[in-house]
Each structure stands twice: as C-alpha cells, then as structure tokens.
Design a protein around this motif. Structure first.
Motif, mmCIF file in Angstrom:
data_model
loop_
_atom_site.group_PDB
_atom_site.id
_atom_site.type_symbol
_atom_site.label_atom_id
_atom_site.label_comp_id
_atom_site.label_asym_id
_atom_site.label_seq_id
_atom_site.Cartn_x
_atom_site.Cartn_y
_atom_site.Cartn_z
ATOM 1 N N GLN A 1 22.114 -52.270 -56.036
ATOM 2 C CA GLN A 1 20.858 -52.169 -56.761
ATOM 3 C C GLN A 1 19.962 -53.369 -56.463
ATOM 4 O OE1 GLN A 1 20.282 -49.290 -58.397
ATOM 5 N NE2 GLN A 1 22.342 -48.780 -57.643
ATOM 6 N N ALA A 2 18.653 -53.108 -56.426
ATOM 7 C CA ALA A 2 17.688 -54.182 -56.150
ATOM 8 C C ALA A 2 17.797 -55.294 -57.190
ATOM 9 C CB ALA A 2 16.272 -53.611 -56.121
ATOM 10 N N ARG A 3 18.100 -54.920 -58.426
ATOM 11 C CA ARG A 3 18.207 -55.931 -59.474
ATOM 12 C C ARG A 3 19.341 -56.902 -59.188
ATOM 13 N NH1 ARG A 3 18.921 -54.926 -66.026
ATOM 14 N NH2 ARG A 3 18.987 -57.141 -66.580
ATOM 15 N N PHE A 4 20.434 -56.399 -58.610
ATOM 16 C CA PHE A 4 21.552 -57.281 -58.276
ATOM 17 C C PHE A 4 21.192 -58.201 -57.110
ATOM 18 C CE2 PHE A 4 25.426 -58.324 -55.935
ATOM 19 C CZ PHE A 4 26.239 -58.820 -56.943
ATOM 20 N N GLU A 5 20.439 -57.693 -56.154
ATOM 21 C CA GLU A 5 20.100 -58.468 -54.964
ATOM 22 C C GLU A 5 19.096 -59.578 -55.261
ATOM 23 O OE1 GLU A 5 18.667 -55.558 -52.275
ATOM 24 O OE2 GLU A 5 20.655 -54.755 -51.787
ATOM 25 N N ASN A 6 18.241 -59.376 -56.265
ATOM 26 C CA ASN A 6 17.188 -60.349 -56.552
ATOM 27 C C ASN A 6 17.765 -61.727 -56.853
ATOM 28 O OD1 ASN A 6 15.193 -58.443 -56.225
ATOM 29 N ND2 ASN A 6 14.988 -57.989 -58.415
ATOM 30 N N GLY A 7 17.279 -62.726 -56.115
ATOM 31 C CA GLY A 7 17.686 -64.106 -56.351
ATOM 32 C C GLY A 7 19.036 -64.481 -55.798
ATOM 33 N N ARG A 8 19.692 -63.554 -55.103
ATOM 34 C CA ARG A 8 21.009 -63.852 -54.545
ATOM 35 C C ARG A 8 20.915 -64.021 -53.039
ATOM 36 N NH1 ARG A 8 22.679 -60.740 -58.978
ATOM 37 N NH2 ARG A 8 24.498 -61.599 -60.067
ATOM 38 N N ASP A 9 21.744 -64.898 -52.538
ATOM 39 C CA ASP A 9 21.854 -65.086 -51.097
ATOM 40 C C ASP A 9 22.439 -63.835 -50.465
ATOM 41 O OD1 ASP A 9 23.992 -66.072 -48.815
ATOM 42 O OD2 ASP A 9 22.067 -67.120 -48.707
ATOM 43 N N GLY A 10 21.930 -63.488 -49.280
ATOM 44 C CA GLY A 10 22.392 -62.272 -48.611
ATOM 45 C C GLY A 10 23.879 -62.275 -48.339
ATOM 46 N N ASP A 11 24.423 -63.427 -47.981
ATOM 47 C CA ASP A 11 25.861 -63.503 -47.727
ATOM 48 C C ASP A 11 26.657 -63.264 -49.004
ATOM 49 O OD1 ASP A 11 25.399 -64.012 -45.063
ATOM 50 O OD2 ASP A 11 25.585 -66.188 -45.268
ATOM 51 N N ASP A 12 26.126 -63.781 -50.113
ATOM 52 C CA ASP A 12 26.806 -63.588 -51.395
ATOM 53 C C ASP A 12 26.813 -62.113 -51.786
ATOM 54 O OD1 ASP A 12 27.930 -64.491 -54.011
ATOM 55 O OD2 ASP A 12 26.030 -63.729 -54.757
ATOM 56 N N VAL A 13 25.698 -61.427 -51.555
ATOM 57 C CA VAL A 13 25.628 -59.996 -51.859
ATOM 58 C C VAL A 13 26.620 -59.226 -51.002
ATOM 59 C CG1 VAL A 13 24.168 -57.935 -51.757
ATOM 60 C CG2 VAL A 13 23.236 -60.083 -52.650
ATOM 61 N N ALA A 14 26.639 -59.531 -49.697
ATOM 62 C CA ALA A 14 27.546 -58.825 -48.788
ATOM 63 C C ALA A 14 29.004 -59.070 -49.175
ATOM 64 C CB ALA A 14 27.292 -59.270 -47.352
ATOM 65 N N LEU A 15 29.317 -60.287 -49.569
ATOM 66 C CA LEU A 15 30.688 -60.616 -49.934
ATOM 67 C C LEU A 15 31.103 -59.900 -51.215
ATOM 68 C CD1 LEU A 15 33.238 -62.188 -49.397
ATOM 69 C CD2 LEU A 15 32.225 -64.154 -50.550
ATOM 70 N N THR A 16 30.208 -59.827 -52.181
ATOM 71 C CA THR A 16 30.535 -59.134 -53.426
ATOM 72 C C THR A 16 30.727 -57.647 -53.168
ATOM 73 O OG1 THR A 16 29.180 -60.766 -54.587
ATOM 74 C CG2 THR A 16 29.861 -58.832 -55.833
ATOM 75 N N ARG A 17 29.911 -57.077 -52.298
ATOM 76 C CA ARG A 17 30.111 -55.676 -51.927
ATOM 77 C C ARG A 17 31.462 -55.488 -51.247
ATOM 78 N NH1 ARG A 17 24.062 -54.561 -49.382
ATOM 79 N NH2 ARG A 17 22.971 -54.332 -51.388
ATOM 80 N N ARG A 18 31.815 -56.458 -50.419
ATOM 81 C CA ARG A 18 33.110 -56.372 -49.731
ATOM 82 C C ARG A 18 34.257 -56.373 -50.730
ATOM 83 N NH1 ARG A 18 37.103 -55.451 -49.071
ATOM 84 N NH2 ARG A 18 38.747 -56.140 -47.668
ATOM 85 N N SER B 1 20.250 -48.084 -63.710
ATOM 86 C CA SER B 1 21.151 -47.354 -62.813
ATOM 87 C C SER B 1 22.462 -47.017 -63.497
ATOM 88 C CB SER B 1 21.413 -48.173 -61.545
ATOM 89 O OG SER B 1 22.031 -49.410 -61.869
ATOM 90 N N GLU B 2 22.985 -47.934 -64.329
ATOM 91 C CA GLU B 2 24.235 -47.667 -65.027
ATOM 92 C C GLU B 2 24.044 -46.672 -66.172
ATOM 93 O OE1 GLU B 2 27.657 -49.051 -64.150
ATOM 94 O OE2 GLU B 2 26.218 -48.610 -62.566
ATOM 95 N N GLN B 3 22.848 -46.685 -66.785
ATOM 96 C CA GLN B 3 22.560 -45.655 -67.767
ATOM 97 C C GLN B 3 22.610 -44.274 -67.118
ATOM 98 O OE1 GLN B 3 18.908 -48.032 -69.350
ATOM 99 N NE2 GLN B 3 19.353 -46.455 -70.869
ATOM 100 N N LEU B 4 21.978 -44.159 -65.954
ATOM 101 C CA LEU B 4 21.974 -42.886 -65.242
ATOM 102 C C LEU B 4 23.383 -42.509 -64.797
ATOM 103 C CD1 LEU B 4 18.751 -43.373 -63.073
ATOM 104 C CD2 LEU B 4 18.987 -42.055 -65.190
ATOM 105 N N ARG C 1 28.191 -44.453 -56.243
ATOM 106 C CA ARG C 1 26.920 -44.997 -55.758
ATOM 107 C C ARG C 1 25.800 -44.264 -56.469
ATOM 108 N NH1 ARG C 1 26.421 -47.286 -50.744
ATOM 109 N NH2 ARG C 1 28.603 -47.835 -51.064
ATOM 110 N N ILE C 2 24.686 -44.959 -56.732
ATOM 111 C CA ILE C 2 23.563 -44.326 -57.419
ATOM 112 C C ILE C 2 22.261 -44.883 -56.880
ATOM 113 C CG2 ILE C 2 23.636 -45.990 -59.330
ATOM 114 C CD1 ILE C 2 22.794 -43.571 -61.148
ATOM 115 N N VAL C 3 21.290 -43.989 -56.708
ATOM 116 C CA VAL C 3 19.958 -44.370 -56.234
ATOM 117 C C VAL C 3 18.937 -43.791 -57.205
ATOM 118 C CG1 VAL C 3 18.289 -44.268 -54.353
ATOM 119 C CG2 VAL C 3 20.750 -44.332 -53.840
ATOM 120 N N PRO C 4 18.359 -44.624 -58.087
ATOM 121 C CA PRO C 4 17.311 -44.111 -58.974
ATOM 122 C C PRO C 4 16.106 -43.656 -58.157
ATOM 123 C CG PRO C 4 18.154 -46.224 -59.747
ATOM 124 C CD PRO C 4 18.687 -46.023 -58.370
#
Length: 671
Positions: A592-609, A121-124, A221-224
């Motif tokens: 990105q799905a790669r970022f979400e993999n293996g992470r707690d949903g709250d942690d993902v939401a907080l990092t997005r915040r 995604s970052e390459q794109l 934002r990017i969506v492959p």
C-alpha cells in the motif's frame, strides 16, 4: 540437579518437591536425583526442603504441594495436571487486570482496528473476507440448485469469470500414481463467462470437487480503486475425493468487487473472477491412501495419550500457571531413536514444564508402550529440545536434552534405561539441538540454538522474547548459540569462540542443520534465524568456521524457523530449503502507498520479503546458490515451522514436508 526457582509472588515458608507418578524418585542429595521443582521461600526464612523419599505415594506429594500452595493463595492446578481427568480454569498468575491495564489494552485494541487506524485497504480486506466466508457457506448448501442460488447472491448482475476448473493432467507413466497440473492459464476456453447465473454455475463446478471442511479462501493482496470498487488477490484451496482418486488444488484468483449503489455500507459483490494460477495434484489410491493416520492406534496403550496429549495447549494454558514453569507454546519437538536396541525406533516427547516428558517404546505390533518412569527420563522441568544419539560410541542411543538453563546428558545402559552423567549450562533460551562430528575425532559434537536472552527480570522462559529484536528485520540482540565439543566420557567443552562460531552469533536462532555442502569432507552448518539474516558457516578442516551466507546467496533475511538439506534436482549437489512465515496481512499492507510513504525503498523491499514465505536455494556450484522459491512453487507454506526433504513416494526424488500453524485457536477454513 536443576532447581526451578519460582520466587515471584510466593510466600511459602518451605520448599518442596513434586513428582507425578514417581514416588521417591527425587531427593535432596546427589546420586539418582536429577530434576526437582523448587518452590522458593519468601520473608528471609531458611529454606527447608521436603524429601519425597519419605512419602510412599505420589498422590501424597501432590496433596502436600496442593495444600501449601492453597495456603499461600497460589494457583496450583499443575501439581496434578498430568494425571487429571478434569480441570478448572485457573488464571496464569492469579492476577486480575486492573483499570489501568484495561485502559492500555483498549488503546492497543484500537490501534489494530482498520477503521480507527485509517487503513482503508484493511477495511476493504475485512469486507471481502466476510463475503468469502459466505461463499464457503454457499458451497455447503444441500443440493446443486440451492448452491447455485446461494452463490449467485454474492455476485453482481453483470459479473463475469474465466474458467476456474483446470483441465485434467495428462496420463502419467504406468505405476505413477501422482498427477500434477501447474500454470494452467490461459485455459483452452478463453471466452469469459458473463452473467450471474453462468458465473455461479462455474463456481459450483469448481467447488463441488472438494470437501467443504477442506475448502478455504484468504485475501493476500488488495488494490483500492474508484469509490465503491476494489480488487483483491485471493488464495483458494480445497481437496476432496470421488472414491477413486483424491485431488487437491491451490489456486490464485484475481477478484474484483463493487459495493451496491447507493448504499456503499452493504457487503460488496463479486463482479469479476480471473484465474491467475492453479496447481492441482491428484492421487489415485484404489480405495486406499498413501499415508494413514495411525496415531490413535499406536498410542492406544499409552494412558497419557488422552489425558496429556489430546488436551492441547489451550487446555493446559488454563490450568498450569506460568509461575509453575509452564511454557506451552508447542516448541518442544520430538526425538526419534532406538532406545532399547530392538531395531525399532522409539520416541521421546519433551513437554512444556509441569507435564512429564515421556519415552514411548515401539512394540512389534506397531503400538507404543510408555516406560518413561523405568527409563528414568520423565522429569517435569521444561524441555525444549532433545536428541537420541550415541554420545560415547558404545553402540546405544544416549539422551541429550535442553532444559533451561542446562543441556543434560543421560547415558543409556543399552536396554533403554538412562543415568544422569552431567550437565552444561548453555541453554539460555534454547530452541533446538543438532549433532555432528565437526572435527573428525569420531565423537558427536552438539550445536545448541538459543533464541533471546534474559530480560530485566531474570531468565526468560523459552518461547518468549525477553529482548525485543532490534532492528526488526536485522536483529543482533539475541542469545548466542553454543558449540559443545565432545571430549569423551560425557565431558563437553564450549568451543564456540575457538572455532569461529562466535561470528554473527547474536541472532534469534531457531534451527540449524549440518551438511557437507561444498564436498570437502567435513560438515558445514546452516543456522536459521528469526528477525533477520541466516548463517552458513563453512567448516575449514574441522578447525575453523567462516560465515559465508552473504557470499553464497543464502542469508535469506526473513523469519527463519527451520532448515533442511537435500539434492532435490539430483545434480549431486546439496540444495537448501528454509521455512519462514507467509503473512497474508504482510503481503497486503506492504504494497500500500501508505506503507511506502516515508520509508526507504530497501526497507520496504525487505519487509515484503519477510512476508513472502519459504525459500528454496538451488546449488549452482562453487559454493553458491540461486533462489528458486517462487519458480518452484514452494514459497507459500503458510506460517511454516519444521521442514524436511524426504522421498515420500519412493520415486527417487526428494519431496518436501512442511509443518505449519501457530496458536491461533480453532479455525478449520484458515489457510
């Protein structure tokens, strides 16, 4: 006195003092002595200070210091930095990276390369960003036909687009010179424009309204998608003038890309643009402007303006070694107040160490006069924050400053001359000072925001993170903030623990602001913290504070850097605005799905915040607030530092001013 110990890598046998432009101002004994730069000795020999009062010229002190530093092989450019007209590049510490350091740096560089780290995604995103840079260049072509041709080269043959230029705002009431249009889609003409030539013409119609120096794009934002295709969200911004009115637009475009077949390594082409949101502000100025930059005119009599302030941090970072106390991250701020009692606001400018602080007096003709030496406030030590306030209730503005590790108190004699009255060792790694009479005794008290504490090697230079925040989004290993109670006669006591302000007090604090948000007659305190939750300390009768941020809904777990109070909706209640960081990379990567993999949903939401940006909290009563940041359109203010509610156009409504940016060097089109 403040002794700035520079012991590392120093082999001098004597200690000496340096003063630029103030011969004989500093001495070893007390009395008029305030600050001195001490070059510490090595080898266990006894330190022998050199008394500058024996020298009749500041240049002799500079030469003395320069010769001894040169003899020791220590970079010395800062000894004459403030009065230099030219400079040579000098390493920060005189060290040359060895092979091992080179290997480590190369390994770190590899980690941030999208291709080697596997972040497709970052390459794109990089490919899209390069094409958007070409789009900006196309707008700069000489004539309209040339621009359209250049724009068309970036589009696919079957490209299509929505209308990109919003309709003009409706006429405002007489005398109202601001016009704003928001939330434009769907536009009246909803039929898409199809074909390369039509889309290029629409792009030209959009871009011709703006100055090319003030036009920019950023991928947020990017969506492959399928092979050879991907979609981005792009911020497009520009402003310009047609001689009658000035306009500025911030738009959000959804842009779909495709790589030319069969060579997918060639730059991608735009195959669709859809306008998702636009905010257009116009200002009719009849040949003038609402504000004009008067800096150069006001500073014309100040000799230090071109030599010290126009050089910029990049310049001083090359010529002032870190060992000399330089901290050139630009965190120092300003203090505004009437220092000489003439009814005009003066300005005190702290600086980053080895460069003198300056007090500039406002003259009747609008210019500024540098009387720092006469005022006795032009010391060289790192000063991170300062206030001009009346500490002793005698009707004039005294000076308080945070110069690590001390908070310094200077008494004003009423004419703009200051005398040292004491210091409090509270400034571990200070970022800001705020004052209020929290206990109702009619004496201004002080709250000091510290950041991180001392590292393993000793005291941290301000602007550094000596202790890394852990965890990143909810750090509690910062330096404690301090409440200094004013006892009168320039005496202060640490009242942090006795008032309850030691609760949740190990965060990375950058700014604070007082406000009686609950209307009970005493000032409450909001603290903006980096790397995590903020504090709202409710003042209960001037005796105790309780952190109610969570209950009030204003913890704002992000990267707090400033805070301002104001009743923006005029409902009689104080609202709250907090500046954070808007991160385009964070907005791309965390979805990105790669970022979400293996992470707690709250942690993902907080990092997005944390990547979202700034926060506006609207008071709804009963001590509670609603987050209306995105609805009000004030979340994206780039990498935001200072913020302020202020009625800029005297229409009775509080506007917002946000200062943003960071040490990213010069890039005019960066949003």
């Amino acid at each position: 006195m403040i002794f700035q110990n520079i012991a590392n890598n120093c082999k001098l046998k004597t200690a000496q003092f340096c003063s630029i432009g103030r011969p004989g101002r500093l001495s070893v004994a007390g009395g008029g002595a305030l600050l001195l730069h001490l070059v510490a000795c090595g080898g266990g020999t006894e330190e022998t200070p050199v008394d500058p009062s024996t020298s009749s010229d500041a240049s002799e002190l500079v030469v003395l210091r320069t010769e001894r530093l040169e003899a020791a092989g220590v970079p010395h450019a800062s000894a004459r930095a403030a009065d230099a007209t030219t400079s040579a590049a000098v390493p920060h510490d005189g060290l040359v990276p060895g092979p091992r350091l080179d290997q480590e740096l190369n390994a770190q560089r590899a980690l941030i390369q999208p291709a080697s780290s596997g972040w497709v995604s970052e390459q794109l995103s990089d490919r899209a960003a390069r094409q958007l840079a070409q789009l900006k260049e196309a707008f700069a072509a000489a004539g309209a036909d040339e621009r359209i041709i250049a724009l068309a080269e970036l589009l696919s043959g079957d490209c299509q687009s929505s209308r990109l230029v919003p309709e003009p705002a409706s006429a405002e009431a007489p005398g109202q010179r601001f016009q704003t249009l928001r939330d434009t889609p769907p536009l009246p003409d909803s039929d898409p424009l199809v074909g390369r030539d039509h889309v290029a013409a629409e792009l030209h119609r959009w871009g011709k309204r703006f100055s090319q120096q003030r036009l920019g794009f950023k991928v947020v934002r990017i969506v492959p998608g399928e092979p050879g295709q991907f979609e981005t969200t792009v911020l497009a911004s520009g402003d310009g003038t047609d001689g009658i009115a000035r306009s500025q637009e911030t738009a959000r475009w959804r842009v779909r890309w495709q790589s030319p077949q069969p060579d997918r390594d060639r730059p991608p082409l735009i195959c669709e643009i859809a306008l998702e949101h636009a905010e257009v502000s116009g200002f009719e100025f009849d040949g003038g402007t609402l504000y004009r930059d008067q800096t150069a005119a006001a500073m014309a009599p100040v000799a230090a303006y071109p030599r010290q302030y126009l050089q910029g941090n990049n310049h001083w970072a090359r010529v002032i070694p870190l060992a000399e106390g330089g901290a050139l991250l630009g965190y120092n701020g300003l203090a505004i107040g009437d220092a000489d009692g003439d009814g005009l606001d003066d300005v005190y400018i702290p600086d980053g160490g080895s460069l003198p602080n300056r007090l500039l007096f406002h003259q009747a003709d609008g210019t500024l006069e540098d009387r720092s030496v006469e005022a006795g406030v032009d010391w060289l030590d790192l000063t991170i924050s300062a206030l001009l306030i009346d500490l002793d209730n005698d009707g004039d503005q005294d000076l308080v400053s945070a110069s690590p590790p001390f908070v310094l108190f200077m008494e004003n004699d009423g004419s703009g001359k200051f005398a040292f009255r004491g210091a409090h060792r509270s400034a571990t790694n200070p970022y800001s000072l705020v004052a209020a009479d929290y206990d109702g005794d009619r004496l201004l008290d002080l709250y000091l925001c510290n950041y991180s504490g001392a590292g393993a090697g000793g005291s941290a230079g301000s602007g550094t993170i000596a202790a890394y925040p852990q965890p990143y989004s909810d750090a509690n290993n910062g330096a404690p903030n301090v409440l200094l109670k004013n006892l009168g006669a320039f005496a202060f006591r640490d009242a942090t623990a006795e008032t309850g302000l030691d609760q949740n007090n190990t965060r990375f604090s950058q700014a604070a602001a007082w406000e009686d948000y609950d209307g009970d007659g005493d000032p409450d305190l909001y603290v903006a913290n980096d790397f995590g939750r903020n504090n709202l300390y409710r003042n209960d009768g001037g005796q105790r504070f309780v952190d109610v941020a969570a209950a009030a809904g204003v913890e704002d777990q992000a990267s707090g850097m400033s805070v301002t109070w104001g009743d923006y909706d005029r409902d009689g209640q104080a609202d709250l605005y907090v500046s954070n960081m808007f991160s385009s990379a964070g907005n791309r990567v965390t979805y990105q799905a790669r970022f979400e993999n293996g992470r707690d949903g709250d942690d993902v939401a907080l990092t997005r915040r944390m990547a979202r940006g700034n926060s506006l909290f609207r008071a709804r009563g009963a001590g509670e607030f609603d987050d209306v940041s995105e609805a009000a359109g004030v979340a994206m203010a780039r990498w935001a530092w200072g913020s302020l509610f202020a009625d800029l156009n005297n229409d009775g409504w509080e506007d917002l001013v946000v200062a943003n940016g960071y040490l990213s060097n010069d890039r005019a089109d960066d949003l």
